[in-house]
Design a protein around this motif. Structure first.
Motif, short mmCIF file in Angstrom:
data_model
loop_
_atom_site.label_atom_id
_atom_site.label_comp_id
_atom_site.label_asym_id
_atom_site.label_seq_id
_atom_site.Cartn_x
_atom_site.Cartn_y
_atom_site.Cartn_z
N LEU A 155 1.83 9.21 -6.44
CA LEU A 155 2.44 10.53 -6.29
C LEU A 155 3.60 10.73 -7.26
CD1 LEU A 155 2.42 10.73 -2.39
CD2 LEU A 155 0.87 11.85 -3.99
N LEU A 200 7.17 9.42 2.73
CA LEU A 200 8.42 9.03 2.06
C LEU A 200 8.71 9.96 0.89
CD1 LEU A 200 8.02 5.13 2.14
CD2 LEU A 200 9.78 6.47 3.31
N VAL A 201 7.70 10.20 0.07
CA VAL A 201 7.90 11.03 -1.11
C VAL A 201 8.20 12.48 -0.69
CG1 VAL A 201 6.76 12.02 -3.15
CG2 VAL A 201 6.53 9.57 -2.64
N ASP A 245 5.02 -3.27 2.53
CA ASP A 245 4.72 -2.52 3.75
C ASP A 245 5.43 -3.10 4.97
OD1 ASP A 245 2.99 -0.81 2.35
OD2 ASP A 245 1.33 -2.23 2.53
N ASP A 250 0.05 2.48 6.31
CA ASP A 250 0.86 2.14 5.15
C ASP A 250 0.63 3.10 3.99
OD1 ASP A 250 1.95 -0.07 6.48
OD2 ASP A 250 0.24 -1.32 5.91
N ARG A 251 -0.64 3.38 3.68
CA ARG A 251 -0.92 4.28 2.54
C ARG A 251 -0.41 5.68 2.84
NH1 ARG A 251 -4.52 1.30 -0.69
NH2 ARG A 251 -5.51 -0.33 0.52
N GLN A 286 16.76 5.09 10.56
CA GLN A 286 16.77 6.02 11.69
C GLN A 286 17.97 5.74 12.60
OE1 GLN A 286 13.40 5.77 14.37
NE2 GLN A 286 13.32 7.99 14.55
N HIS A 288 0.81 -1.23 0.00
CA HIS A 288 0.00 0.00 0.00
C HIS A 288 0.84 1.27 0.00
CE1 HIS A 288 -3.20 -2.79 1.87
NE2 HIS A 288 -3.24 -2.83 0.57
N ALA A 289 1.93 1.27 0.74
CA ALA A 289 2.78 2.47 0.76
C ALA A 289 3.33 2.73 -0.65
CB ALA A 289 3.93 2.31 1.76
N GLN A 302 11.77 12.75 0.90
CA GLN A 302 12.83 12.67 -0.11
C GLN A 302 12.94 14.00 -0.88
OE1 GLN A 302 12.20 9.76 -3.23
NE2 GLN A 302 14.36 9.18 -3.20
N LEU A 319 10.27 8.55 12.68
CA LEU A 319 11.02 7.49 12.00
C LEU A 319 11.87 8.08 10.86
CD1 LEU A 319 8.19 4.81 11.91
CD2 LEU A 319 10.40 4.52 13.05
N GLY A 320 12.42 9.25 11.11
CA GLY A 320 13.29 9.87 10.11
C GLY A 320 12.55 10.55 8.98
N MET A 321 11.21 10.55 9.04
CA MET A 321 10.45 11.19 7.97
C MET A 321 9.83 12.50 8.45
SD MET A 321 8.47 7.91 6.40
CE MET A 321 7.87 7.51 8.04
N THR A 331 0.85 4.30 -2.89
CA THR A 331 0.77 5.75 -2.72
C THR A 331 1.93 6.44 -3.43
OG1 THR A 331 -0.34 5.57 -0.57
CG2 THR A 331 0.80 7.64 -1.05
N VAL A 332 3.13 5.88 -3.24
CA VAL A 332 4.31 6.48 -3.89
C VAL A 332 4.09 6.53 -5.40
CG1 VAL A 332 6.76 6.16 -4.36
CG2 VAL A 332 5.89 5.78 -2.04
N ARG A 352 14.50 16.66 1.38
CA ARG A 352 15.94 16.44 1.54
C ARG A 352 16.71 16.87 0.29
NH1 ARG A 352 15.45 11.47 4.62
NH2 ARG A 352 15.31 12.17 6.78
N LEU A 377 2.11 6.41 4.77
CA LEU A 377 3.57 6.38 4.71
C LEU A 377 4.13 6.78 3.35
CD1 LEU A 377 4.80 3.17 6.51
CD2 LEU A 377 5.76 5.45 6.70
N GLY A 378 3.44 6.36 2.30
CA GLY A 378 3.92 6.69 0.95
C GLY A 378 4.07 8.20 0.77
N VAL A 379 3.11 8.96 1.33
CA VAL A 379 3.18 10.42 1.25
C VAL A 379 4.41 10.94 2.00
CG1 VAL A 379 2.06 12.58 1.93
CG2 VAL A 379 0.70 10.72 0.96
#
Lengths: 307, 307
Positions: A82, B99-100, A92, B92-93, A103, A74-75, B103, B41-43, A78-79, B106, B95-97
């Motif tokens: 996007l 992560l993107v 996941d 999970d869904r 981390q 699922h993650a 990134q 978690l680093g995000m 989403t990526v 950064r 999380l994708g946001v």
């Protein structure tokens, strides 16, 4: 009996699972490849260490052959929605490992410490060590230029023929803590049925580890990743053909010249044992179809010292 | 008709959804709170921007009231198994946001550019802007010490009474690109039914934004987050009681002194309209039970200019 195993990812991970089934897990140390490590979506990913970790923790997806059982995506969905980075598949459940590891690395922990903690949390009794805590990265020379390992392997599906392999950072890399001690304490050293060039190769590119194997006082047994001269999966056969001039047991053994005492080869390669020199062949069935086959292969590799 | 809405998270996001239902979405600009942003978690996580983003994209979980519909929690399950950071729930869904976005941040993109890209990818037609691209963070003064917003709000479930609110970085923060232009081009400015102290407050802590509202030439209408003097959810009523001395419409309006022309209040507060001074009360039902109720509330707030 203490056993040290040098291992790459998927095939190596399966083999390691067999080893801990036939030897007391606490007596097993796995030294894993980090040459494949990469940054994906800002996270540090260690695909080979994770394959071994999941195998040892009983979390692997046995059908798919990589990643975690009962995985969802699922993650990454989403990526994708996007327009983000999706070429490297991260499930996941898998993501949780990368988040926690990344981390910890950012906070300054070395990879070996993080790996030990992850393994302990997942109840793994064997010891899992990265070959090095230093940045060692595999590059693949091809007609399309020199490519980072995962760009060649995943993004381009290993379709480019390999003209050479280079391990960036190897000259400065030292063995991770406990690696040399584990090799010194081992009663037998095993090289898993992984790709000699890009899975075991990056481990041996750490001079301290290569030297430890060259100076060993115990048997070192490699397991060939080829069956009938063909890789079960992946490009090992094409690489051997091109870089070593053939895919016979002697060509595999040649990748480990001076480092091994025996080579486990499949029955289908038993007709072709010429040129092994000092390396003793151990002929058996090597395809790891199921748990019994994994255990039988581990037993065959350990036969030298079991006896 | 151009509409600018200053909004916090959940309640604000619901209201914004109503606004784009009654006004051409392309004419709506939402200026979102970033004081709640945090690293998990680093995000980089922007909870309020995401609540608005999900509401506008039709991805919100309407039952739960936050996060995404049809969400799973497998990555966080792994993090928990590994002893990692789980106090802030990330699906999970979702999380994708993160992560993107992380990134992109950064790599040097400002938050406003990342937010615009995420919104465009999700098909959002309204404009979503963070109040500022600078680091502005909300701190909560309590008897237990001054706490980062999310530590107070999530980790400690907002149980500590609030003695004061501070916006770290506000003095240096400038409005994100297009924020001042959107306010200047608006035919009406709305303050969503969000917590005046910790949701709208951090937006108004950006001096350029507060000044733009103070100098407005168009109506500015706030929607009270209280019904019968009580917050629908969250600590707004406790904060108003303690910091403003009461929870009447006049106490809510007092949070926006000099900045608003009208206050939308619930029918249950219609008996208590004393002390509003120049602020015109607009009495209606304000509970956003469903899409119809959201639209009716948006219509009531926009009534001034609709008429």
């Amino acid at each position: 009996m203490n056993v040290a195993v040098l291992s790459g990812g998927v095939g190596g991970a399966r083999f390691v699972r067999g080893v801990v089934d036939v030897v007391e897990p606490r007596a097993v140390t796995v030294v894993g490849n980090v040459g494949d490590d990469l940054e994906v979506l800002g996270m540090h990913v260690s695909p080979d260490l994770d394959s071994v970790l999941y195998a040892l923790a009983g979390l692997s997806d046995e059908q798919r052959g990589w990643g975690r059982a009962d995985e969802t995506w699922h993650a990454l969905g989403t990526v994708a929605a996007l327009g983000g980075e999706t070429w490297f598949l991260l499930g996941d459940r898998d993501l949780g490992v990368h988040l926690v590891r990344t981390q910890a690395l950012r906070s300054g922990d070395p990879l070996s410490a993080v790996t030990a903690r992850l393994a302990a949390q997942l109840g793994v009794e064997a010891t899992l060590l990265p070959a090095t805590d230093d940045c060692l990265r595999t590059w693949i020379a091809t007609a399309a230029g020199e490519l980072p390992f995962q760009e060649w392997f995943v993004a381009r599906a290993a379709r480019d023929e390999v003209d050479g392999v280079r391990f960036e950072g190897a000259d400065e890399a030292t063995a991770a803590p406990r690696v040399l001690e584990s090799l010194a304490a081992a009663d037998v050293i095993l090289l898993a049925p992984s790709n000699p060039y890009v899975s075991v190769g990056p481990i041996l590119a750490v001079a301290e580890i290569r030297d430890a194997l060259a100076r060993r006082r115990v048997p070192c047994v490699a397991v060939s990743p080829l069956i009938g001269g063909r890789a079960v999966k992946g490009p090992a056969d094409r690489m051997l053909g091109r870089l070593a001039g053939g895919t016979s047991p002697a060509h595999v053994a040649g990748c480990y010249a001076g480092l091994i005492d025996a080579l486990v080869v499949d029955e289908r390669d038993a007709h072709d044992l010429a040129g092994l020199g000092d390396v003793r062949p151990i002929v058996t069935r090597t395809l790891m179809r199921d748990a019994d086959a994994r255990r039988a292969l581990a037993d065959a590799a350990l036969g030298t010292v079991h006896a």
